[in-house]
Design an enzyme around this catalytic site. Structure first.
Site: not given
Ligand code: 4G1
Length: 223
Positions: A86, A113, A151, A166
């Site tokens: 994220p 986390e 794709r 697309d």
């Molecule tokens: C802080 C979202 C934490 C989540 C702020 C989009 C989300 C991987 C993504 C998180 C993940 C926000 C993504 C959150 C993701 C470690 C395990 C990170 C899951 C995890 C907005 C949890 N695009 N999220 N933290 O979701 O992996 O790629």
């Protein structure tokens, strides 16, 4: 292209990758997939992959040692290591196009986390986020990146121009689509689409796509 997915829960997306377009892309030889589970690289008796976060606070963080070993077990000169996070810049169609010419992608999926920052500093080439919301793990994000990227590899889709046609290739949302029957429960397909007038159809489609984009995604037109 070879794609290694590094995840503690491969079964979350292995079913998807064995299906549909992905299955055909593998059969055509356009892409191959590998799995790396950091748990297989943990050295203690419990095969521990996570630990408490320094500085305090709730939740667990993925430990660096199994992640370093897992990534280094598949990494070579031509690998691009991407952490789905994220904290990354947002994934876009332009990014999918850039990734589609890669030789080897290693997609690192976070759990709990997230991962120890030293893995990002030392081994990750790029972070990518699929959007602003909270997920329980990054494997779903890896599936999104894989779908959009694979794709676009030449020969994966039918070769009927579907990838190029697309709507996002033109930076806009799509126009409305209809198929048979011509009338369903009193709702008719717009006359212009049955007219055979290709210029008029093109004008109608462009107009409807522009209206919809302005209404729901004005950012796509300004950007
Ligand atoms: C802080 C979202 C934490 C989540 C702020 C989009 C989300 C991987 C993504 C998180 C993940 C926000 C993504 C959150 C993701 C470690 C395990 C990170 C899951 C995890 C907005 C949890 N695009 N999220 N933290 O979701 O992996 O790629």
């Amino acid at each position: 292209m070879h794609i290694d997915v590094l995840t503690l829960f491969p079964e979350m997306i292995s079913g998807y990758l064995g299906q549909s377009m992905m299955k055909r892309a593998v059969e055509k030889g356009a892409v191959s997939f590998g799995w790396v589970n950091p748990r297989d690289f943990a050295t203690d008796v419990h095969r521990t992959t996570d630990d408490r976060v320094y500085g305090g606070g709730p939740g667990m963080v993925m430990k660096p040692e199994p992640l370093f070993a897992a990534i280094e077990s598949v990494r070579s000169e031509t690998s691009r290591v991407i952490y789905l996070s994220p904290q990354g810049p947002p994934f876009t169609q332009a990014k999918a196009e850039a990734l589609s010419t890669s030789d080897h992608l290693i997609l690192v999926c976070g759990h709990y986390e997230g991962i120890d920052e030293r893995v990002i500093e030392a081994l990750v080439d790029e972070e990518i986020s699929i959007g602003d919301y909270v997920l329980t793990n990054g494997a779903i994000a890896a599936a999104v990146i894989i779908d959009a990227t694979v794709r676009l590899i030449p020969g994966v889709l039918g070769g009927d121009g579907a990838a190029e046609a697309d709507s996002f290739s033109s930076g806009m949302l799509d126009h409305p689509q209809y198929t048979r029957p011509e009338e369903f429960r009193g709702m008719k397909v717009p006359d212009v689409l049955l007219s055979g007038n290709h210029a008029a159809i093109e004008t109608w489609r462009k107009q409807r796509a522009t209206e919809k984009t302005r209404r729901v995604r004005p950012d796509l037109l300004d950007g």
